[in-house]
Write a protein that holds these residues in place. Structure first.
Motif: not given
Length: 262
Positions: A9-12, A232-236, A1-7
């Protein structure tokens, strides 16, 4: 996790991968990356080897990381600044998490070798390596290779190193100069616009563009996730942050949605 909830959802951030970070000059690429590193070090127990000459002297980079960790400015201003006890606590927190590379010859492989030496002497196994930016490196391109061939070959070797060492590489690279549109604005860069080669897009595991409207004084910053190799890591998609200029911290604005190439 990046520490930002919205990010998230897209990128880990996964081990054995590398992320290209790009954006127009003065868009906040380095500030965003530092904030991401602090989040990972706080919540996920990562350790980082950093080569970032644009943030030298190292005391300046230390101060910027301490600001993001504490949420207080290093220098005086309208917001209460960190005191000596705050700074000591932040430096104590940093000391086994952030290591700074300063090789005599800053080629990409000398930096990776130094990063390997630093991190192998420590027990934390979630390792991140930062090169910020690519164009600050010494590049010894053989005469028989074009720039495109050189970048392709070098990135292939970097990928092998990242996979073998099971770390995560964050590599900042600047786009070529983009022409302004009829309104005087430059388009949002993509990996294909990064100086030197279209191989940036093909070879990166993840591509992120940091973008803000520099014609206004807005604090809003758009983060474009333009490629994620493994689903599995995210999406555009894109999300929006609010940037606090006083502390250098980014706050999740909670806006996300699909985006195209531009």
């Amino acid at each position: 996790g990046t520490g930002w909830a919205s990010l998230d959802k897209l990128y880990t951030v996964a081990l054995g991968q590398w992320t290209l970070i790009s954006g127009l000059p003065h868009s906040g690429k380095s500030e965003f990356l530092d904030a991401l590193l602090v989040n990972l070090a706080k919540s996920e127990q990562w350790q980082f080897a950093i080569y970032s000459p644009e943030n030298w002297p190292l005391s300046l980079h230390h101060a910027k990381i301490c600001e993001k960790y504490l949420g207080k400015p290093f220098g005086p201003g309208l917001t209460p600044r960190m005191d000596e006890d705050d700074l000591d606590a932040a430096e104590e927190w940093m000391k086994d998490k952030f290591f700074f590379c300063k090789p005599n010859e800053p080629s990409i492989f000398s930096i990776l070798e130094e990063a390997q030496h630093i991190t192998r002497n420590n027990s934390i196994r979630k390792i991140g390596v930062v090169i910020d930016p690519w164009n600050s490196l010494d590049h010894h391109r053989p005469q028989n290779l074009s720039e495109t061939e050189y970048i392709s070959q070098t990135l292939s070797e970097v990928i092998d190193w990242v996979r073998r060492e099971n770390c995560h590489l964050f590599l900042v690279a600047h786009p070529a100069k983009l022409q302004r549109d009829k309104d005087g604005k430059r388009p949002i860069p993509t990996p294909s616009d990064v100086s030197g080669s279209a191989h940036w897009w093909a070879k990166a595991d993840n591509c992120i563009c940091v973008h803000r409207d520099q014609s206004t004084d807005s604090q809003m910053v758009d983060i474009y996730v333009q490629k994620v190799r493994f689903k599995h890591c995210g999406h555009i998609g894109t999300t929006q942050f609010r940037y606090d200029r006083v502390t250098g911290k980014y706050y999740d604005a909670g806006v996300s949605g699909a985006v195209g190439d531009r």
